[in-house]
Design an enzyme around this catalytic site. Structure first.
Site, short mmCIF file in Angstrom:
data_model
loop_
_atom_site.label_atom_id
_atom_site.label_comp_id
_atom_site.label_asym_id
_atom_site.label_seq_id
_atom_site.Cartn_x
_atom_site.Cartn_y
_atom_site.Cartn_z
N SER A 154 44.58 37.85 36.81
CA SER A 154 45.94 38.34 37.00
C SER A 154 46.53 38.11 38.38
CB SER A 154 46.01 39.84 36.66
OG SER A 154 45.24 40.60 37.57
N LYS A 202 48.70 49.26 38.37
CA LYS A 202 49.08 48.31 39.42
C LYS A 202 50.39 48.73 40.09
CE LYS A 202 46.55 44.42 37.50
NZ LYS A 202 46.59 43.05 36.93
#
EC number: 3.4.21.53
Length: 332
Positions: A230, A275
């Site tokens: 990611s 996140k």
């Protein structure tokens, strides 16, 4: 005495139940890293043989922390936490795979994300990919048509921009299709017709290929202790920022996430809610969200952290350009 003994036994059983591991993991905000900065005293993005620029702001990749062994007490705390998520263990550690095997795969995915970030960024900077014929399969459909070192440029008029794109174009039509292949040999352009054949259930043209991307400098990403794919988008942005004179950050802390492929397409990731928390704690002023994660990100907003929707490296660069100019980029 009976009541006291009963209460003691109940307390002991409760403590035992709370301390027994359960088949869940807790996801929480992980560390964020400025891809334009350093780690262990070394630059994360290292360029040799070409001048680089500096930025007043930051481009921070974001991560998710995983608590692999969870007891009921921790799970209960996670369920009531706004920053954590409790999910079934098999979503992170699939059945039949050990924790070590999953971590090894994540490390490989992380390395691949760096390679794709380099490829996508260099393409954006004007260093195109060349897809070469490495070998022609004996008895295959390209025998006496294509040769080793031919540079494949198109399939039925569609440009071949990467090895993956070549595969997509060939598989887009059924086996037995006559494909018009564009190529250069010795610097001279030419075309040839190759009829694909089915092999292993998929159409192929019978060549082994090699992908090259010549550039007159060396580029390396040096960052350990992080896994998964990611970070690709933020690495790609970091490379472009270092090799171009423009400060992409505009002096701001920009955070984000997203996989990236050789074509510069940004893909979805897991743990977007965690996140976002990590980005907010790191002082981010804006967050770049993969288009496919927008709905989830909107359900888990952080105060004063705008969510910018991106589906490609080009989208991300345009969004940052718009921000620097004082405009309003596309939001989730």
């Amino acid at each position: 005495m009976t009541v006291l003994l009963g209460a003691l036994l109940t307390a002991l059983l409760s403590v035992g139940v709370l301390s027994v591991p359960i088949p869940y993991v807790v996801l929480g905000p992980g560390p964020t890293v400025n891809t334009l900065g350093t780690a262990d005293g070394k630059e994360i993005i290292q360029v040799t043989g070409r001048a680089t620029s500096t930025s007043a702001g930051q481009l921070r990749l974001t991560t998710v922390g995983v608590q692999p062994t969870v007891r009921l007490r921790s799970a209960l705390a996670g369920w009531f936490s706004e920053d954590e998520a409790v999910v079934p263990r098999e979503l992170v550690y699939p059945p039949g795979e050990s924790q070590e095997e999953v971590e090894k795969r994540n490390a490989e995915d992380f390395q691949n994300s760096q390679t794709s970030a380099e490829t996508a960024a260099l393409r954006k900077l004007g260093y195109p990919i060349r897809v070469l014929v490495k070998a022609v399969t004996p008895g295959g459909p390209s025998v006496d048509v294509l040769k080793p070192n031919d540079v494949l440029t198109s399939v039925d008029g569609q440009p071949v921009t990467s090895a993956a794109r070549l595969t997509e174009l060939i598989r887009a039509k059924p086996a037995g299709t006559a494909l018009k292949i564009g190529y250069t040999r010795g610097g001279e352009p030419a075309t040839a017709t190759v009829t694909s054949r089915e092999q292993d259930g998929r159409p192929r043209i019978g060549v082994e290929i090699d992908q090259q991307q010549p550039h007159p400098f060396t580029l390396k990403i040096d960052l350990g202790d992080i896994g998964g794919p990611s970070a690709g988008l933020m690495f790609a942005l970091g490379i472009v920022d270092k090799l171009e004179p423009t400060d992409l950050t505009g002096g701001k802390i920009i955070a984000g996430t997203g996989t990236i492929d050789d074509e510069g397409r940004v893909g979805p990731i897991g743990g977007i809610a965690q996140k976002l928390v990590g980005a907010k704690e790191a002082g981010a002023k804006v967050f770049l969200v993969p288009a496919d994660n927008c709905a989830e990100a909107v359900r888990n907003p952080q105060p004063d952290l705008p969510l910018l929707k991106v589906a490609s490296l080009d989208d991300a660069l345009k969004a940052l350009d718009t921000l620097r100019a004082g405009g309003q980029p596309t939001r989730c």
